[in-house]
Design a protein around this motif. Sequence first.
Motif, PDB file in Angstrom:
ATOM      1  N   VAL A 353       0.852  -1.207   0.000  1.00  6.75           N
ATOM      2  CA  VAL A 353       0.000   0.000   0.000  1.00  6.75           C
ATOM      3  C   VAL A 353       0.879   1.246   0.000  1.00  6.75           C
ATOM      4  CG1 VAL A 353      -1.672   1.296   1.374  1.00  6.75           C
ATOM      5  CG2 VAL A 353      -1.950  -1.167   1.075  1.00  6.75           C
ATOM      6  N   ALA A 354       1.934   1.219   0.799  1.00  6.49           N
ATOM      7  CA  ALA A 354       2.845   2.369   0.847  1.00  6.49           C
ATOM      8  C   ALA A 354       3.485   2.602  -0.517  1.00  6.49           C
ATOM      9  CB  ALA A 354       3.908   2.136   1.913  1.00  6.49           C
ATOM     10  N   LEU A 355       3.885   1.514  -1.165  1.00  8.48           N
ATOM     11  CA  LEU A 355       4.554   1.597  -2.471  1.00  8.48           C
ATOM     12  C   LEU A 355       3.632   2.206  -3.520  1.00  8.48           C
ATOM     13  CD1 LEU A 355       7.395   0.639  -3.231  1.00  8.48           C
ATOM     14  CD2 LEU A 355       6.388  -1.455  -4.099  1.00  8.48           C
ATOM     15  N   VAL A 356       2.377   1.839  -3.459  1.00  4.68           N
ATOM     16  CA  VAL A 356       1.411   2.378  -4.429  1.00  4.68           C
ATOM     17  C   VAL A 356       1.147   3.846  -4.132  1.00  4.68           C
ATOM     18  CG1 VAL A 356      -1.006   2.250  -5.210  1.00  4.68           C
ATOM     19  CG2 VAL A 356       0.339   0.156  -4.960  1.00  4.68           C
ATOM     20  N   ARG A 357       1.176   4.217  -2.871  1.00  3.73           N
ATOM     21  CA  ARG A 357       0.825   5.604  -2.500  1.00  3.73           C
ATOM     22  C   ARG A 357       1.972   6.586  -2.713  1.00  3.73           C
ATOM     23  NH1 ARG A 357      -2.309   4.221   3.066  1.00  3.73           N
ATOM     24  NH2 ARG A 357      -4.384   3.997   2.169  1.00  3.73           N
ATOM     25  N   TRP A 358       3.216   6.101  -2.678  1.00  2.00           N
ATOM     26  CA  TRP A 358       4.361   7.017  -2.712  1.00  2.00           C
ATOM     27  C   TRP A 358       4.446   7.875  -3.978  1.00  2.00           C
ATOM     28  CZ3 TRP A 358       8.290   3.126  -0.236  1.00  2.00           C
ATOM     29  CH2 TRP A 358       8.200   3.231   1.168  1.00  2.00           C
ATOM     30  N   PRO A 359       4.291   7.269  -5.178  1.00  2.00           N
ATOM     31  CA  PRO A 359       4.357   8.160  -6.356  1.00  2.00           C
ATOM     32  C   PRO A 359       3.246   9.202  -6.298  1.00  2.00           C
ATOM     33  CG  PRO A 359       4.381   5.839  -7.007  1.00  2.00           C
ATOM     34  CD  PRO A 359       4.026   5.880  -5.561  1.00  2.00           C
ATOM     35  N   ARG A 360       3.558  10.385  -6.785  1.00  2.78           N
ATOM     36  CA  ARG A 360       2.536  11.435  -6.694  1.00  2.78           C
ATOM     37  C   ARG A 360       1.544  11.340  -7.847  1.00  2.78           C
ATOM     38  NH1 ARG A 360       5.979  16.614  -4.579  1.00  2.78           N
ATOM     39  NH2 ARG A 360       6.462  15.702  -2.552  1.00  2.78           N
ATOM     40  N   ARG A 361       2.057  10.890  -8.981  1.00  7.12           N
ATOM     41  CA  ARG A 361       1.177  10.883 -10.166  1.00  7.12           C
ATOM     42  C   ARG A 361       0.333   9.617 -10.187  1.00  7.12           C
ATOM     43  NH1 ARG A 361       4.087  14.336 -14.645  1.00  7.12           N
ATOM     44  NH2 ARG A 361       5.079  15.706 -13.149  1.00  7.12           N
ATOM     45  N   GLU A 362      -0.890   9.785 -10.609  1.00  8.00           N
ATOM     46  CA  GLU A 362      -1.822   8.666 -10.606  1.00  8.00           C
ATOM     47  C   GLU A 362      -1.366   7.568 -11.547  1.00  8.00           C
ATOM     48  OE1 GLU A 362      -5.993   9.850 -10.722  1.00  8.00           O
ATOM     49  OE2 GLU A 362      -6.443   7.841 -11.505  1.00  8.00           O
ATOM     50  N   MET A 364       1.525   6.653 -12.303  1.00  6.58           N
ATOM     51  CA  MET A 364       2.615   5.897 -11.709  1.00  6.58           C
ATOM     52  C   MET A 364       2.073   4.954 -10.629  1.00  6.58           C
ATOM     53  SD  MET A 364       5.586   8.779 -11.508  1.00  6.58           S
ATOM     54  CE  MET A 364       6.851   7.778 -10.775  1.00  6.58           C
ATOM     55  N   GLN A 365       1.083   5.454  -9.902  1.00  2.00           N
ATOM     56  CA  GLN A 365       0.473   4.603  -8.875  1.00  2.00           C
ATOM     57  C   GLN A 365      -0.179   3.387  -9.529  1.00  2.00           C
ATOM     58  OE1 GLN A 365      -2.226   7.173  -6.727  1.00  2.00           O
ATOM     59  NE2 GLN A 365      -0.604   8.004  -5.443  1.00  2.00           N
ATOM     60  N   VAL A 366      -0.869   3.622 -10.648  1.00  2.00           N
ATOM     61  CA  VAL A 366      -1.527   2.527 -11.365  1.00  2.00           C
ATOM     62  C   VAL A 366      -0.481   1.550 -11.885  1.00  2.00           C
ATOM     63  CG1 VAL A 366      -2.896   1.953 -13.409  1.00  2.00           C
ATOM     64  CG2 VAL A 366      -3.576   3.867 -11.956  1.00  2.00           C
ATOM     65  N   SER A 367       0.639   2.074 -12.390  1.00  2.00           N
ATOM     66  CA  SER A 367       1.708   1.198 -12.913  1.00  2.00           C
ATOM     67  C   SER A 367       2.278   0.324 -11.802  1.00  2.00           C
ATOM     68  CB  SER A 367       2.844   2.031 -13.520  1.00  2.00           C
ATOM     69  OG  SER A 367       2.344   2.871 -14.519  1.00  2.00           O
ATOM     70  N   VAL A 368       2.493   0.918 -10.633  1.00  4.28           N
ATOM     71  CA  VAL A 368       3.043   0.136  -9.508  1.00  4.28           C
ATOM     72  C   VAL A 368       2.049  -0.960  -9.122  1.00  4.28           C
ATOM     73  CG1 VAL A 368       3.647   0.222  -7.062  1.00  4.28           C
ATOM     74  CG2 VAL A 368       4.511   1.969  -8.602  1.00  4.28           C
ATOM     75  N   ALA A 369       0.770  -0.579  -9.062  1.00  2.00           N
ATOM     76  CA  ALA A 369      -0.253  -1.557  -8.697  1.00  2.00           C
ATOM     77  C   ALA A 369      -0.303  -2.695  -9.721  1.00  2.00           C
ATOM     78  CB  ALA A 369      -1.614  -0.874  -8.585  1.00  2.00           C
ATOM     79  N   ALA A 370      -0.171  -2.349 -11.010  1.00  2.00           N
ATOM     80  CA  ALA A 370      -0.208  -3.364 -12.067  1.00  2.00           C
ATOM     81  C   ALA A 370       0.971  -4.321 -11.928  1.00  2.00           C
ATOM     82  CB  ALA A 370      -0.203  -2.700 -13.438  1.00  2.00           C
ATOM     83  N   MET A 371       2.139  -3.770 -11.643  1.00  2.00           N
ATOM     84  CA  MET A 371       3.329  -4.638 -11.490  1.00  2.00           C
ATOM     85  C   MET A 371       3.174  -5.562 -10.293  1.00  2.00           C
ATOM     86  SD  MET A 371       6.663  -2.541 -12.733  1.00  2.00           S
ATOM     87  CE  MET A 371       6.712  -1.384 -11.416  1.00  2.00           C
ATOM     88  N   LEU A 372       2.571  -5.026  -9.234  1.00  2.00           N
ATOM     89  CA  LEU A 372       2.347  -5.876  -8.063  1.00  2.00           C
ATOM     90  C   LEU A 372       1.374  -7.001  -8.395  1.00  2.00           C
ATOM     91  CD1 LEU A 372       2.166  -3.269  -5.152  1.00  2.00           C
ATOM     92  CD2 LEU A 372       4.026  -4.820  -5.702  1.00  2.00           C
ATOM     93  N   LEU A 373       0.383  -6.689  -9.216  1.00  2.00           N
ATOM     94  CA  LEU A 373      -0.586  -7.720  -9.620  1.00  2.00           C
ATOM     95  C   LEU A 373       0.094  -8.800 -10.456  1.00  2.00           C
ATOM     96  CD1 LEU A 373      -3.836  -5.721 -10.424  1.00  2.00           C
ATOM     97  CD2 LEU A 373      -3.576  -7.557  -8.766  1.00  2.00           C
ATOM     98  N   ILE A 374       1.003  -8.394 -11.335  1.00  2.00           N
ATOM     99  CA  ILE A 374       1.745  -9.378 -12.148  1.00  2.00           C
ATOM    100  C   ILE A 374       2.577 -10.271 -11.218  1.00  2.00           C
ATOM    101  CG2 ILE A 374       3.597  -9.651 -13.859  1.00  2.00           C
ATOM    102  CD1 ILE A 374       2.514  -7.024 -15.144  1.00  2.00           C
ATOM    103  N   GLY A 375       3.214  -9.638 -10.244  1.00  2.00           N
ATOM    104  CA  GLY A 375       3.996 -10.411  -9.269  1.00  2.00           C
ATOM    105  C   GLY A 375       3.119 -11.374  -8.481  1.00  2.00           C
ATOM    106  N   ALA A 376       1.929 -10.907  -8.129  1.00  2.00           N
ATOM    107  CA  ALA A 376       1.004 -11.756  -7.376  1.00  2.00           C
ATOM    108  C   ALA A 376       0.557 -12.939  -8.216  1.00  2.00           C
ATOM    109  CB  ALA A 376      -0.201 -10.927  -6.916  1.00  2.00           C
TER     110      ALA A 376
END
Lengths: 517, 251
Positions: A353-362, A364-376
Amino acid sequence: MSRAVTLGLLLAVVVALALRCPQLDERPMHNDEAVNAIKFRTLLETGAYRYDPNEFHGPTLSYLTLALAKFTSAPGFVDFTEARFRVLTIVFGVGLILLLPLVADGLGRWATVVAALLTAISPAMVFYSRYYIHEMLLVFFTFLALAAGWRYTQNRKISWALLAGAAVGLMQATKETFVLTLAAAVAALVLNTLWIRKVAAPSGSPPCKLCPKHLLAALGVWMVVALILFSSFFTNAAGPLDAVRTYMPWLHRNAGASPHIHGWSFYLERLAFFHTKGGPVWSEGLILGLAIVGIFAVFARKGLQGANADFIRFIAFYTIILTGIYSVLAYKTPWCLLNFWHGMILLAGVGAVALVRWPRREWMQVSVAAMLLIGADQLAKQAWRAGVTFAADRQNPYVYAQTSPDILNLVDQVNALSKVSPDGHEMLVKVLAPDSDFWPLPWYFRGLDRVGWWAEMPTDPLAPVMVVSTQFHTALDVDKTHVMVGFFQLRPQTFFELYVRSDLWHAYLESVKSRQP
Amino acid sequence: MVNAQKHMLTNISSPVLHRRLALCVGLVALALSPVVATNSFADDAAKPAVAKGMKPLEIKLPPPAFVGTPKDAPAGTNIEPLSDKPRPLLIVPDDVVNLAPGKTITSSDTNATAKVLAKLTDGLKETSDSTSVLLRKGVQYVQFDLGSVDEIYAIVFWHAHDAPKVFHDVIVQVSEDPGFKDKAHTLFNNDVGNVAGLGAGTDREYFETNEGRLVDAKGIKARYVRLYSQGSTDGRMNEYTEVEIYGRPAK
């Protein structure tokens, strides 16, 4: 709890069940599973259980299996299956997810959902949820104690204190290593309290002062629960004393008197990166990495909106200390990693959650979330591999002294012989293996009424059917009274020879011939 | 009503009541007799016929001793030598050579291509991904066509031998018929249970080693050689590393 969080937890439960339930009977019983099953047989058939301080851990596994058996109108022991036993540990493995709402205000709602999903898909969690051993029960009771303790700090209701006490009693009655978890929790509590006083201002409401009466009540409940279970419901007076005496043999084991002495990196190797020649690559590095992010987030106090930093910091201290304890202890078996791994998963929820929240731009947040989903997704595939495809394969990092599938060929052959034998299930079978290294065969031969078990070659080894360890280097077919039917692998590098009396073998061959078209 | 019923009961004469009671008991006994008889019969059937003054010897069998988690054998451990005696030398005519290289090799596993099967005669006998041929699970064979009827003196073959393992139902046959329906000779057969349906074998199973398995063919004349197996103690797949067929052209 919001609808989205509830749905997230339900999804985690569904995913957890989907990964844990299929093909439960496929993997042959491990030595330890079979020992636990046969010990349960005594409880089921005679009502008697006696805690053994030298080995085999605490009574909760047997008693909870009995409770589940009664609840589900189980058949007689001979008709029990591997799946019936393993369902119990699945219940507790999935139960870890169901406990998460108790700490949702501590971890943060979304971190709770992520922790639930990671619990569901962690290969280690999936694999050992399908193992009829004590570890998953210990992790569940540990989390119950921590969660109840957290709830107590939030409202000081005695019921939470009593629940925490009961959970600690259940921890003790499950496995002796609970002392390590308790030590880590107490040390973390002390460290966290010092941190709050000296370093950081407390987050949220002021620290809860423990009411001495509540503490005493909790300790009392702990003692009562442990007393009831170790005394086998007041039928074994020596049990509670044995619960203390047990630490002598365990200390002896850790000092080197054990085949399970491994280096400090034994657990982390399996979790971070594991690869054997010709096998796939295994890694739960995603969880490890996110846990590190979670630890950083709590100490830097970044990305923790909606969470309680004091609670997360406690979990961080507890997990780090427990990881250190288990890594330093020489005695290691891979399932022990679950104890600190669960803490890592909670921290990974925070870290994600912290990792997704840290980037300021939306974006980038979506990209981080997508990468986490791929990892999951990758992690879930590994979980399936661990639990199903490679469940009995040494290329799986969580497989340890696992029974080889080939032993089921031996079992099938012996059962086929009993069908042909005029004695039926009373056919005499002699099993000979040094150091009683014949488990899990007592489980598999549970339907045969006349099986003898020897750790040394007896003076009269002959029987209609003999299962003989190759370590005896015998040739019991030399007089042609018996046929050596074949070799069967119990575990890698451990084999049996199967000898069958000639007349019985010929009768079997005739029966096979008569069945062929 | 209750009093009337009580009156009726007490009004029945004692002998009649006794007769009726006896009848009821008799009927119940008759109804139960098959159950009792069956159980008695079953008990009798289970017990062996024993002469008077004798009894079946009841042997008390030791129960299994409980043990802790066994040691986990580390991966890559060297195979323990199963015998310190070298294989005895086989004496053959001095013009006998390895006939297998370059010959047509086929398999019951249709997924095994000619290129893959060629590994069986590449001279590399160490087990690895690049040197081993993997066939599907179940009873499978590899077959060599020597091109002409030759005198075969020995067949030496290596399954996978990278870890202690035993391959099941190993059968070696030779024939002049490519379908092995006519005049197939079995040179080795440890399929004790007749799983492959080629007859129950009498040879023993054995652990794979770097020596391979040598089958003495005694100069038998044949054109085709088949090797069967059905998985191993390590898994259900069939694995070969190398095959050598020692012989000379038939005279």
